[in-house]
Write a protein that holds these residues in place. Structure first.
Motif, PDB file in Angstrom:
ATOM      1  N   GLU A 159      -3.874  17.150 -22.300  1.00  0.00           N
ATOM      2  CA  GLU A 159      -5.078  18.151 -22.393  1.00  0.00           C
ATOM      3  C   GLU A 159      -6.411  17.269 -22.116  1.00  0.00           C
ATOM      4  O   GLU A 159      -7.182  17.886 -21.424  1.00  0.00           O
ATOM      5  N   ALA A 160      -6.397  15.916 -22.516  1.00  0.00           N
ATOM      6  CA  ALA A 160      -7.575  15.213 -21.976  1.00  0.00           C
ATOM      7  C   ALA A 160      -7.483  15.213 -20.291  1.00  0.00           C
ATOM      8  O   ALA A 160      -8.760  15.138 -19.744  1.00  0.00           O
ATOM      9  N   LYS A 190      -8.857  18.421 -19.117  1.00  0.00           N
ATOM     10  CA  LYS A 190     -10.600  18.491 -19.515  1.00  0.00           C
ATOM     11  C   LYS A 190     -11.088  17.553 -18.397  1.00  0.00           C
ATOM     12  O   LYS A 190     -12.151  18.189 -17.946  1.00  0.00           O
ATOM     13  N   SER A 191     -10.615  16.373 -18.272  1.00  0.00           N
ATOM     14  CA  SER A 191     -11.198  15.707 -17.348  1.00  0.00           C
ATOM     15  C   SER A 191     -11.241  16.326 -15.931  1.00  0.00           C
ATOM     16  O   SER A 191     -12.398  16.104 -15.100  1.00  0.00           O
TER      17      SER A 191
END
Length: 236
Positions: free
Chosen positions: A191-192, A195-196
């Motif tokens: 998820e990170a 997002k990144s």
């Protein structure tokens, strides 16, 4: 009593004494077997059967002779003579009494001789049986101890396997929890990363927009400079 019947009577008394000694209850069969294993009996053993059967034959002959004497002095002829002469009557009854006594002595001697041999044989067999049963009891005790030891080992092994299974289940549970945590962490990382990636894409688009805006401003600045250049020239 003649010499032969005196010897038979002494032999009977000796048989009675030996049989009584053999029947003493507090002397065990194993003790009698150890007595029968003495060297003197081993030395006499080759002659034992001959002596035994010889004594049987002698006692049978004496028993039959006593039976003949009893039958002789209890018959009708001596009684008829005894009725005629009183002195003969006493003599006949005395000889009949001696014949009956000799019959009893020889009969009991023969009977006790057979009984004594049978008692000795039974004592030997009983001693062998006791020794065999003692050996079997020892083997049984050893087998019981070995079975008990194997049972204890099996219980220990079963307990160890159960403990190991419990520890394995606990470890599996811990590994499962750690795997779930790692899966959650991987999902969070994904998820990170997404997002990144989105932020990078947004920044790329923003940078691209800024670059386009810069190019537009730059072109407008150049156009303005170009427009200002002829005017400056006319002024000059």
């Amino acid at each position: 009593m003649t010499l032969q019947w005196t010897a038979v009577a002494l032999f009977l008394y000796a048989e009675i004494a030996v049989n009584l000694i053999l029947c003493i209850p507090f002397i065990s069969a194993r003790r009698w077997r150890s007595v029968f294993s003495w060297r003197i009996w081993n030395w006499l053993s080759p002659y034992w059967n001959k002596c035994f059967f010889t004594m049987i034959m002698v006692l049978i002959v004496l028993f039959l002779d006593a039976v003949r004497e009893v039958h002789k002095y209890s018959g009708p002829e001596p009684m008829q003579d005894a009725k005629v002469n009183p002195n003969v009557y006493d003599n006949v009854h005395m000889k009949l009494f001696r014949a009956q006594r000799n019959l009893y002595i020889s009969g009991f001697s023969l009977f006790l001789w057979l009984i004594m041999r049978r008692i000795v044989t039974l004592l030997n067999q009983l001693a062998v049986t006791v020794e065999s049963s003692a050996g079997l009891q020892a083997q049984m005790d050893g087998a019981v101890k070995a079975a008990k030891r194997h049972q204890d080992d099996n219980l220990k092994l079963t307990k160890a396997l159960l403990d190991e299974e419990k520890s394995m289940s606990v470890k599996k549970q811990q590994v499962k929890l750690e795997a779930e945590k790692l899966a959650d962490q991987v999902k969070g990382a994904e998820e990170a990363v997404r997002k990144s990636h989105a932020e990078v894409e947004a920044m790329r688009r923003q940078a691209k927009g800024l670059a386009q805006e810069y190019d537009r401003l730059l072109s407008e600045h150049i156009q303005l400079q170009n427009l200002q250049s002829p005017a400056d020239k006319k002024d000059q």
